[in-house]
Motif scaffolding. Structure first.
Motif, short mmCIF file in Angstrom:
data_model
loop_
_atom_site.label_atom_id
_atom_site.label_comp_id
_atom_site.label_asym_id
_atom_site.label_seq_id
_atom_site.Cartn_x
_atom_site.Cartn_y
_atom_site.Cartn_z
N PHE A 237 -1.09 -20.14 1.69
CA PHE A 237 -0.34 -19.23 0.83
C PHE A 237 -0.92 -19.23 -0.58
O PHE A 237 -1.09 -18.16 -1.19
N GLU A 238 -1.18 -20.41 -1.12
CA GLU A 238 -1.72 -20.49 -2.48
C GLU A 238 -3.06 -19.76 -2.57
O GLU A 238 -3.33 -19.08 -3.56
N HIS A 239 -3.86 -19.89 -1.53
CA HIS A 239 -5.17 -19.23 -1.51
C HIS A 239 -5.04 -17.73 -1.30
O HIS A 239 -5.55 -16.92 -2.09
N PHE A 240 -4.32 -17.33 -0.24
CA PHE A 240 -4.34 -15.93 0.17
C PHE A 240 -3.57 -15.03 -0.79
O PHE A 240 -3.99 -13.90 -1.06
N ILE A 241 -2.45 -15.50 -1.33
CA ILE A 241 -1.68 -14.67 -2.27
C ILE A 241 -2.52 -14.29 -3.47
O ILE A 241 -2.48 -13.15 -3.95
N LYS A 242 -3.32 -15.24 -3.94
CA LYS A 242 -4.20 -14.95 -5.08
C LYS A 242 -5.34 -14.03 -4.67
O LYS A 242 -5.66 -13.05 -5.35
N GLU A 243 -5.98 -14.33 -3.53
CA GLU A 243 -7.12 -13.54 -3.06
C GLU A 243 -6.73 -12.10 -2.76
O GLU A 243 -7.52 -11.18 -2.98
N ALA A 244 -5.52 -11.90 -2.23
CA ALA A 244 -5.09 -10.56 -1.82
C ALA A 244 -4.32 -9.84 -2.91
O ALA A 244 -3.76 -8.76 -2.67
N ASP A 245 -4.27 -10.44 -4.11
CA ASP A 245 -3.58 -9.83 -5.25
C ASP A 245 -2.11 -9.53 -4.92
O ASP A 245 -1.62 -8.42 -5.14
N LEU A 246 -1.43 -10.55 -4.42
CA LEU A 246 -0.03 -10.40 -4.04
C LEU A 246 0.92 -11.20 -4.95
O LEU A 246 2.09 -11.38 -4.62
N GLU A 247 0.41 -11.67 -6.09
CA GLU A 247 1.24 -12.51 -6.96
C GLU A 247 2.54 -11.82 -7.38
O GLU A 247 3.58 -12.47 -7.51
N GLU A 248 2.48 -10.51 -7.58
CA GLU A 248 3.67 -9.79 -8.02
C GLU A 248 4.57 -9.39 -6.86
O GLU A 248 5.70 -8.94 -7.06
N ASN A 249 4.09 -9.54 -5.65
CA ASN A 249 4.82 -9.07 -4.47
C ASN A 249 5.36 -10.18 -3.58
O ASN A 249 6.10 -9.91 -2.64
N GLN B 22 0.83 -1.21 0.00
CA GLN B 22 0.00 0.00 0.00
C GLN B 22 0.86 1.26 0.00
O GLN B 22 0.46 2.30 -0.52
N ILE B 23 2.05 1.17 0.60
CA ILE B 23 2.97 2.31 0.63
C ILE B 23 3.69 2.46 -0.70
O ILE B 23 3.82 3.56 -1.24
N ASP B 24 4.14 1.33 -1.25
CA ASP B 24 4.82 1.33 -2.55
C ASP B 24 4.71 -0.07 -3.16
O ASP B 24 5.18 -1.04 -2.56
N PRO B 25 4.09 -0.19 -4.32
CA PRO B 25 3.88 -1.51 -4.93
C PRO B 25 5.16 -2.20 -5.36
O PRO B 25 5.14 -3.37 -5.74
N ARG B 26 6.30 -1.52 -5.28
CA ARG B 26 7.57 -2.14 -5.66
C ARG B 26 8.11 -3.08 -4.58
O ARG B 26 9.00 -3.89 -4.86
N TYR B 27 7.60 -3.00 -3.38
CA TYR B 27 8.08 -3.90 -2.33
C TYR B 27 7.75 -5.34 -2.71
O TYR B 27 6.62 -5.66 -3.10
N THR B 28 8.77 -6.21 -2.59
CA THR B 28 8.61 -7.62 -2.95
C THR B 28 9.21 -8.49 -1.87
O THR B 28 10.32 -8.22 -1.39
N LEU B 29 8.50 -9.54 -1.52
CA LEU B 29 8.94 -10.49 -0.50
C LEU B 29 9.48 -11.73 -1.20
O LEU B 29 8.79 -12.37 -2.00
N HIS B 30 10.74 -12.08 -0.94
CA HIS B 30 11.41 -13.23 -1.54
C HIS B 30 11.61 -14.28 -0.45
O HIS B 30 12.38 -14.04 0.50
N ILE B 31 10.96 -15.43 -0.59
CA ILE B 31 10.95 -16.43 0.48
C ILE B 31 11.76 -17.65 0.08
O ILE B 31 11.41 -18.37 -0.87
N ALA B 32 12.87 -17.88 0.79
CA ALA B 32 13.69 -19.07 0.59
C ALA B 32 13.41 -20.04 1.73
O ALA B 32 13.80 -19.80 2.87
N GLY B 33 12.72 -21.12 1.41
CA GLY B 33 12.37 -22.09 2.44
C GLY B 33 11.23 -22.97 1.98
O GLY B 33 10.36 -22.52 1.22
#
Length: 451
Positions: free
Chosen positions: A335-347, A313-324
């Motif tokens: 994760f599969e459900h919420f990332i899609k529902e919350a429109d976080l695929e790019e983040n 919401q502050i800046d759409p360029r923020y991206t979370l990179h998860i190694a694990g």
């Protein structure tokens, strides 16, 4: 101007002409480096330090300057500071390993000194280095037999300790669930190290005779929330190592009766990082946030998605990179459900298990930890050693282990941490000053000697 021309003037002890020639160098870094070398040979050590320090302010990872700076610090008797800058050299020659050994020898940390001298010999194959190592090992080797016992799959944190202690003790590292193999090593040893205060520690302390053996048990974290400490025979344990003070508070609160039996045996020895393995470089503000962790309930992974949703919401360029990888399948489903529902695929980027963490972290600006409980987490230490700014949720003990300015209570506090001063140097120094492998081994050796 050629570097060789300056060296010839130095060899002639014509330092004035050497400095005059060096002043013609266009590159600030190279000019300061050569001036520092001239001052060193002129025995103007304070001026040499200033030259090298000024050069490092321009290029903090310049290997030649790091070595020269460390060399002068060593000559001035500042062995810890010399060690600090030697560890930051990315491409270490045998001379660097040998000098690292010298810093530890001068500091009285003989196992680490021998560890580095062995590395120097292995790399160079020089007979004089083998003679140096063999002479000191013969002098400081105790002849005592030291068994380290650990169940399979739990040996992640013991190999460095085993290898380094082997320079001054006869060490057997037994990673096994085979009772015969365990009993043989136990019977052989003068000193026994029980890695983890778990079912193995319960079985050994209750079923095998202590005799004159000295027994050390190391408790990391999860054992403090189980019932193992209630069932260990503490009469047969000489020292209990905790990796953090707040683990002792957990034991006191949830296992008070058992705690009274071992409270006087507790020694806190934080985990130690082999800083030579972690290349440091200055970093800065950006939008790439890393997580390096197994995905399970203790890490509170649902909070990761709340954090990135807030930052988006502050800046759409923020991206979370998860190694694990997912340890609990319901989090994968969520994760599969919420990332899609919350429109976080790019983040949100999921990488699964990553072998080359250094490469993964190369372009990352921050590392995020939302854990609800930790012992002494390596993922934060390793990122800070590389110069990456951590963002750490306030688990019990967090404000003791890490700079308070990097610890948050609520998600809305995170932007303040992100936007505040970014100091890669400070993050690296925090680990160097508090959580190096050298400091860990000093404390372990003192513990053993004073048994």
């Amino acid at each position: 101007m050629k570097f060789e021309d300056v060296i010839k003037l130095i060899e002639k002890k014509d330092f004035s002409a050497a400095k005059q020639l060096a002043q013609s160098i266009e590159s600030d870094i190279e000019r300061l480096n050569i001036l520092g070398i001239i001052n060193f040979y002129e025995n103007n050590l304070d001026d040499a330090l200033k030259d090298f320090k000024n050069a490092l302010e321009i290029a903090p990872t310049h290997n030649d300057v790091l070595f020269n700076y460390a060399k002068v610090l060593f000559e001035k008797g500042e062995y810890f500071e010399s060690w600090r800058y030697l560890t930051r050299i990315s491409d270490k020659s045998w001379e660097i390993w040998d000098m690292l050994g010298d810093t530890q020898f001068k500091s009285g940390n003989m196992p680490m000194a021998l560890h580095y001298y062995k590395k120097a010999y292995d790399m160079s194959n020089l007979s004089e280095l083998k003679t140096k190592y063999d002479s000191l090992r013969n002098q400081y080797h105790t002849g005592k037999k030291f068994a380290i016992l650990c169940l399979p799959g739990l040996d992640n944190f013991i190999h460095n300790i085993s290898e380094i202690l082997s320079h001054v003790y006869d060490v057997k590292l037994v990673v096994s669930a085979d009772s015969k193999e365990i009993q043989e090593a136990y019977s052989w040893a003068d000193i026994v190290w029980l890695e983890w205060a778990n079912e193995m520690a319960v079985a050994i302390t209750n079923n095998l005779p202590k005799g004159t053996k000295k027994i050390i048990c190391r408790l990391h974290r999860y054992e403090a929330f189980a019932n193992y400490t209630r069932n260990i025979n503490w009469k047969n344990v000489d020292r209990l190592i905790l990796v953090a003070e707040h683990i002792g508070d957990v034991l006191k609160e949830y296992h008070s009766n058992a705690y009274e039996k071992f409270r006087d045996k507790i020694v806190v020895v934080p985990n130690g990082l082999d800083l030579c393995k972690f290349d440091f470089r200055p970093r800065g503000h950006g939008y790439n946030i890393a997580i390096v962790a197994l995905i399970n309930h203790r890490k509170d992974p649902a909070a990761w998605l709340q954090v990135i949703g807030y930052l988006k919401q502050i800046d759409p360029r923020y991206t979370l990179h998860i190694a694990g990888s997912f340890q609990e399948i319901h989090y994968q489903n969520y994760f599969e459900h919420f990332i899609k529902e919350a429109d976080l695929e790019e983040n949100v980027k999921l990488y699964g298990h990553i072998k080359d963490i250094a490469k993964f972290l190369e372009d990352k600006n921050y590392i995020l930890s939302t854990s609800i409980h930790e012992g002494h987490p390596y993922n934060i230490m390793e990122a800070m050693a590389r110069g990456i700014k951590p963002i750490i949720h306030n688990y019990e003990g967090a404000k003791v282990q890490w700079p308070e300015k990097l610890v948050y209570n609520f998600i809305f506090e995170i932007p303040k941490i992100i936007e505040s001063e970014y100091s890669s140097e400070r993050y690296r120094k925090h680990v160097e000053d508090n959580y190096s492998l050298e400091r860990q081994m000093e404390k372990i050796l003192y513990l053993i000697i004073t048994l």
